[in-house]
Design an enzyme around this catalytic site. Structure first.
Site, short mmCIF file in Angstrom:
data_model
loop_
_atom_site.label_atom_id
_atom_site.label_comp_id
_atom_site.label_asym_id
_atom_site.label_seq_id
_atom_site.Cartn_x
_atom_site.Cartn_y
_atom_site.Cartn_z
N ASP B 7 -4.58 -3.40 -0.60
CA ASP B 7 -3.83 -3.57 0.65
C ASP B 7 -2.96 -4.81 0.46
O ASP B 7 -3.46 -5.94 0.56
CB ASP B 7 -4.81 -3.75 1.82
CG ASP B 7 -4.08 -3.92 3.14
OD1 ASP B 7 -3.04 -3.26 3.34
OD2 ASP B 7 -4.56 -4.71 3.98
N GLU B 67 -1.71 0.83 -0.59
CA GLU B 67 -1.22 1.17 0.74
C GLU B 67 0.20 0.66 0.87
O GLU B 67 0.48 -0.52 0.69
CB GLU B 67 -2.11 0.57 1.84
CG GLU B 67 -1.59 0.93 3.22
CD GLU B 67 -2.63 0.81 4.33
OE1 GLU B 67 -3.84 0.75 4.04
OE2 GLU B 67 -2.22 0.76 5.50
N ASP B 140 -8.87 -6.52 5.79
CA ASP B 140 -8.05 -6.36 4.58
C ASP B 140 -8.85 -5.66 3.49
O ASP B 140 -8.35 -4.77 2.81
CB ASP B 140 -7.56 -7.72 4.06
CG ASP B 140 -6.70 -8.43 5.09
OD1 ASP B 140 -5.59 -7.96 5.36
OD2 ASP B 140 -7.16 -9.45 5.63
#
Lengths: 163, 163
Positions: B7, B67, B140
């Site tokens: 991420d 992502e 996260d």
């Protein structure tokens, strides 16, 4: 002072190493780093990072100056600018070199005294300033040399002021 | 199959390593890579690149899933997303790992069956799917594990179809 200038792009990244000694500017090196076009983005980024690290090790600049486009056309192209710029920043930081960024207008102003000049005018003036006698065929390399000159001018103007 | 999920962020980068064996998912590792906040951007990028390379060497994933935010709020935040994403892509390519990217909606859909679910719902479902029993405190890290799960689901759905 030896400065590495970078004109970032994920397909073509201009690099130019400029020496400034007692007001005289010379080009130690310039090139366009171009990963194989059909490689996926992650491979191109890795190629550029490795090539930038090689350039820094070989030419040993003391500072790095990056042309930072002022406005991307859209979010997709902004992300792409971010990709290329990040490689130059990370390679500089890996070698402990300070990084400076300049907008295209500042770079053009520094070499042609006019913020709105054309690519050809920048290319011509960079060749003239560095005594390259028309051998500067790539506008990416010219832009990289121009952003190095821009940083040298800014630094020298700054140290003149603080005297 | 062992997948590293990422991420991306230039201040906090979530990483999560997920193993999938005969339909069972387990978390081998998860963490948030956080460079010192006051460091200039180039140093933070270098820190993240080095930490991602360490994570890949230590946990030896075979694929990397990132992502990719669908829409940045503006050009400035798009460039910033590009910076963080580029570090993950370059670190993966350096180690010869293929990279896959997924939009947040696809990631949410994969873990909660609903593309519009909240951060807390994703966090809760990731903990449940991986048997982490409420120990997953960082969203996260949860997002990183979620994008790894998303890629595993997509890959396994794909190989089931080609049988």
């Amino acid at each position: 002072m030896r400065v590495l200038g970078v004109d970032p792009g994920t397909y073509r990244m201009g690099v130019g190493v400029v020496d400034s000694e007692r007001g005289a500017l010379t080009a130690a090196h310039y090139d366009v780093l171009a990963p194989p076009r059909r490689e996926p983005l992650p491979n191109r980024l890795h190629y550029l990072y490795a090539a930038l690290c090689d350039t820094i090790r070989e030419w040993a600049p003391v500072e790095v100056s990056i042309e930072q486009p002022f406005a991307a056309r859209n979010v997709r192209s902004a992300i792409s600018i971010g990709h290329a710029e990040a490689m130059a920043m990370a390679a500089a930081a890996k070698h402990g070199l300070p990084v400076y960024t300049y907008a295209p207008r500042q770079v053009k102003q520094a070499v042609t005294d006019h913020g709105g000049s054309s690519k050809e005018q920048v290319q011509g003036m960079v060749a003239l300033l560095l005594g390259l006698h028309g051998s500067l065929e790539s506008s990416d390399a010219a832009d990289a040399l121009a952003v190095a000159i821009c940083h040298i001018n800014a630094t020298e103007a700054n140290s003149a002021m603080t005297l």
